[in-house]
Design an enzyme around this catalytic site. Structure first.
Site, PDB file in Angstrom:
ATOM      1  N   GLU A 141      -9.889  64.648  33.047  1.00 48.39           N
ATOM      2  CA  GLU A 141     -10.308  64.518  31.643  1.00 48.39           C
ATOM      3  C   GLU A 141     -11.432  63.509  31.479  1.00 48.39           C
ATOM      4  OE1 GLU A 141      -6.782  63.604  29.345  1.00 48.39           O
ATOM      5  OE2 GLU A 141      -6.041  62.188  30.816  1.00 48.39           O
ATOM      6  N   ASP A 171      -9.658  65.398  26.019  1.00 47.40           N
ATOM      7  CA  ASP A 171     -10.396  64.206  26.416  1.00 47.40           C
ATOM      8  C   ASP A 171     -11.647  64.555  27.206  1.00 47.40           C
ATOM      9  OD1 ASP A 171      -9.199  61.896  25.324  1.00 47.40           O
ATOM     10  OD2 ASP A 171      -7.463  62.219  26.607  1.00 47.40           O
ATOM     11  N   ARG A 173     -12.900  62.309  19.555  1.00 48.32           N
ATOM     12  CA  ARG A 173     -12.105  63.479  19.146  1.00 48.32           C
ATOM     13  C   ARG A 173     -11.407  63.277  17.813  1.00 48.32           C
ATOM     14  NH1 ARG A 173      -7.302  63.320  23.765  1.00 48.32           N
ATOM     15  NH2 ARG A 173      -5.840  64.113  22.261  1.00 48.32           N
ATOM     16  N   HIS A 196       6.893  66.466   8.960  1.00 50.05           N
ATOM     17  CA  HIS A 196       8.195  67.107   9.146  1.00 50.05           C
ATOM     18  C   HIS A 196       8.357  68.317   8.233  1.00 50.05           C
ATOM     19  CE1 HIS A 196      10.093  63.483  11.324  1.00 50.05           C
ATOM     20  NE2 HIS A 196       9.678  64.399  12.154  1.00 50.05           N
TER      21      HIS A 196
HETATM   22  C1  PEP Z   1      -6.064  66.237  26.802  1.00 47.97           C
HETATM   23  O1  PEP Z   1      -6.740  65.216  26.796  1.00 47.97           O
HETATM   24  O2  PEP Z   1      -6.538  67.379  26.776  1.00 47.97           O
HETATM   25  C2  PEP Z   1      -4.585  66.139  26.828  1.00 47.97           C
HETATM   26  C3  PEP Z   1      -3.825  67.206  26.955  1.00 47.97           C
HETATM   27  O3  PEP Z   1      -4.031  64.908  26.686  1.00 47.97           O
HETATM   28  P1  PEP Z   1      -3.819  64.165  25.265  1.00 47.97           P
HETATM   29  O4  PEP Z   1      -4.211  65.149  24.197  1.00 47.97           O
HETATM   30  O5  PEP Z   1      -2.404  63.753  25.232  1.00 47.97           O
HETATM   31  O6  PEP Z   1      -4.778  63.031  25.413  1.00 47.97           O
HETATM   32 MG    MG Z   2      -5.842  63.290  27.341  1.00 43.44          MG
END
Ligand code: PEP
Ligand code: MG
Length: 606
Positions: free
Chosen positions: A434, A458, A468, A192
């Protein structure tokens, strides 16, 4: 001697000035065992009184913010504090401890905070994890009113505040006429404090471990909030360079205002719709202020995460309706629940998974826990009648999943139409691409939907088998991997052959480095965090679609990441001349290191 520190770029801008210190005191107290009932009662009252005093102080800060537009973003943060102060796992748990364990309020509160830290420590989602800072901050405030700490003030007259930590309420009280930037030891990008710094338009670098031991009051300091760098006692060359950068940056900011109000189009007229990624309703004012043309990704799970139990259809409907109306006439793309993986909630009993990223998450979880899914879909369908809504399904990996989902949707819609005795306006349906299997069958999937949204976060993770969230393999997370490029090309071309639009909503859309690539691929829409919207629009407007297409064609002929990166960088440095201030991303710094000659140097030689 010049010293450099690397932290997290929390709020953009460059400030040069003198350091001023603020060290927050550590609470001091001892364990006390309460001997009789009246002591317990006294202690309970003391704790309740301290909580009430904190509440009052927060409410005062809140009303003091008035209608100041940039500061209104802070209000939801203060509301969160008020909720925490009344939350049973915080408030009642401490009272119970005082009563049952017969211990003093400070000790009981400390144990409550430790318990909560334990729970948060297990959460992988960085945003949620950062919320523990809020709990610590609130506890500190209570300790203050219990008499266990003293307040701190800023004494000397520097303009760069160096602090071990800075809570959002403290940040709002900063004498902004004096303080031009701040650096803290704690905090993350989604803390925050970072959000408040952005609202106050103060450059800030957070998470700079050990900085308070390294700087003295009055030291000369440069805060580079764009790159997350703090330079103490810079040498004359660095100082000169940074003064120039500061000038560039302020010119750039002025120029960017122009892009807020225009639709992004390339020099040769290709329009690219730039939309916003949103997690909560409170972000919508800034979505509009920063010139987004709608919400390309609304991560609905964050509303659920704010509650201790599953929200019912009515609560969801009211929330979604509020969003739809606030963003109208622009569209909002509601992504259905993407729970599981790194986003967990205590009330979803999906069982412990050894490998959650490959487990029961997103659409899989929804198709298994149908009642939760149907409640959400009904709420979205109802809300869609109040404006412009699109529906997006995450983590689709097979044709069956989208077909089954559509069947559910059709029957829910029929039910709602019967209840309302009127037909519902149809809403566009999309899938997140994804998962590599979705890419392999993209020709089949595009026949089922109205648009495609590529979740590059993803997609890269699953395509390259790189977690990731795992720092150890972060160096292998390569958006410019030939496999990724081929996938992006295949998805885009196939969707276009079918005549449907393609959006990119992963981090690649946010990072200016990848804008030429996305333009060249022919992407129709991108969705990203609001802060970067004006700059991304500017970049799109400075590119030629034809040239970007040629670049992508050439990139696809290379075999290795290294070759692609080198060729790509050589091109974009000419296109992005004098925009070096944009390149704050670690990715770019890594590239600079690898290729020796920096983008910046190349630009200066132009
Ligand atoms: C992604 O996977 O690129 C995406 C936008 O979804 P999140 O980051 O919420 O998994
Ligand atoms: Mg995603």
């Amino acid at each position: 001697m010049e010293r450099r520190f690397k932290g997290i770029a929390a709020s953009p801008g460059i400030e040069i000035g003198k350091a001023v210190f603020r060290k927050s005191p550590k609470p001091r107290f001892t364990y006390q065992f309460l001997l009789n009932k009246s002591d317990v009662k006294k202690e309970l009252d003391r704790f309740k009184r301290a909580v009430d005093q904190v509440k009052k102080e927060i409410k005062d800060v809140k009303s003091g913010l008035g209608h100041n537009p940039p500061l209104k973003e802070i209000k939801p943060i203060l509301d969160t504090y008020l909720i925490v102060l009344s939350d049973p796992i915080f408030f009642k748990a401490t009272l119970r401890r005082i009563k049952e364990e017969k211990i003093n309020a400070e000790w009981a509160l400390m144990k409550t905070v430790e318990d909560i830290e334990g729970i948060f420590g297990k959460i992988e989602d960085e945003y949620i994890k950062q919320r523990v800072q809020d709990i610590r901050y609130i506890a500190k405030k209570i300790f203050g009113f219990l008499g266990s700490t003293t307040n701190t003030t800023i004494s000397s007259s520097g303009n760069i505040l160096i602090a071990d930590e800075l809570s959002p309420t403290e940040a709002t009280k900063l004498p902004t006429k004096q303080i031009g930037a701040f650096v803290t030891e704690t905090g993350g990008l989604t803390s925050h404090t970072a959000i408040v710094a952005q609202a106050l338009k103060l450059p800030a670098v957070v998470g700079v471990k050990g900085i308070s031991q390294e700087v003295k009051n009055g030291d000369m300091v440069i805060v580079d909030g764009q790159r997350g760098i703090v330079i103490v006692n810079p040498n004359p060359d660095t100082l000169r360079q940074y003064k120039q950068r500061q000038r560039h940056y302020s010119l750039l900011c002025k120029e960017l205002e122009h892009y807020i109000n225009i639709t992004a189009h390339t020099l040769d007229g290709k329009i690219l719709r730039v939309m916003a990624n949103v997690e909560l309703f409170e972000e919508i004012p800034s979505v509009l202020e920063m010139g987004a043309e709608g919400i390309g990704l609304f991560r609905t799970e964050f509303f659920y995460l704010q509650h201790n139990e599953l929200p019912n259809e009515e609560a969801l409907y009211n929330y979604f309706k509020k969003v739809v109306k606030a963003i109208y006439p622009y569209p909002v793309t509601f992504r259905t629940l993407d729970f599981g993986g790194d986003k967990l909630s205590s009330y979803l009993h999906s069982g412990k998974e050894i490998n959650p990223a490959l487990g029961l998450r997103a659409i899989r979880l929804c198709l298994t826990q149908r009642d939760i899914f149907c409640t959400q879909l009904r709420a979205i369908l109802r809300a869609s009648q109040h404006g412009n809504v699109r529906l997006l399904f995450p983590l689709i990996s097979s044709l069956e999943e989208i077909q089954e989902t559509k069947q559910i949707l059709i029957s829910l819609k029929e039910g709602l139409e019967k209840e309302a005795c009127k037909p519902f306006t149809p809403i566009p349906l999309g899938i997140m691409v994804e998962v590599p299997s979705a890419v392999a069958i993209i020709d089949l999937l595009v026949q089922e939907v109205d648009f495609i949204s590529i979740g590059t976060n993803d997609l890269i993770q699953y395509a390259l088998a790189i977690d990731r969230n795992n720092e150890q393999v972060a160096y292998l997370y390569q958006p410019l991997h030939p496999a990724v490029l081929r996938m992006l090309k295949q998805i885009t071309d196939t969707a276009h052959q079918r005549g449907i639009t393609v959006s990119v909503c992963g981090e690649m859309a946010r990072d200016p480095i990848y804008t030429p690539l996305l333009v060249g691929l022919g992407i129709d829409e991108i969705s990203l965090n609001v802060q970067n919207i004006p700059i991304i629009k500017k970049l799109i407007c400075s590119l030629s679609f034809k040239e970007a297409q040629v670049l992508v064609k050439e990139l696809l002929t290379f075999k290795t990441v290294q070759e692609i990166k080198r060729f790509y960088l050589q091109h974009i440095k000419f296109w992005f001349k004098n925009l070096e201030e944009l390149f704050s991303q670690d990715e770019f710094e890594n590239l600079e290191e690898k290729y020796g000659k920096t983008i910046e140097e190349s630009c200066l030689h132009e």
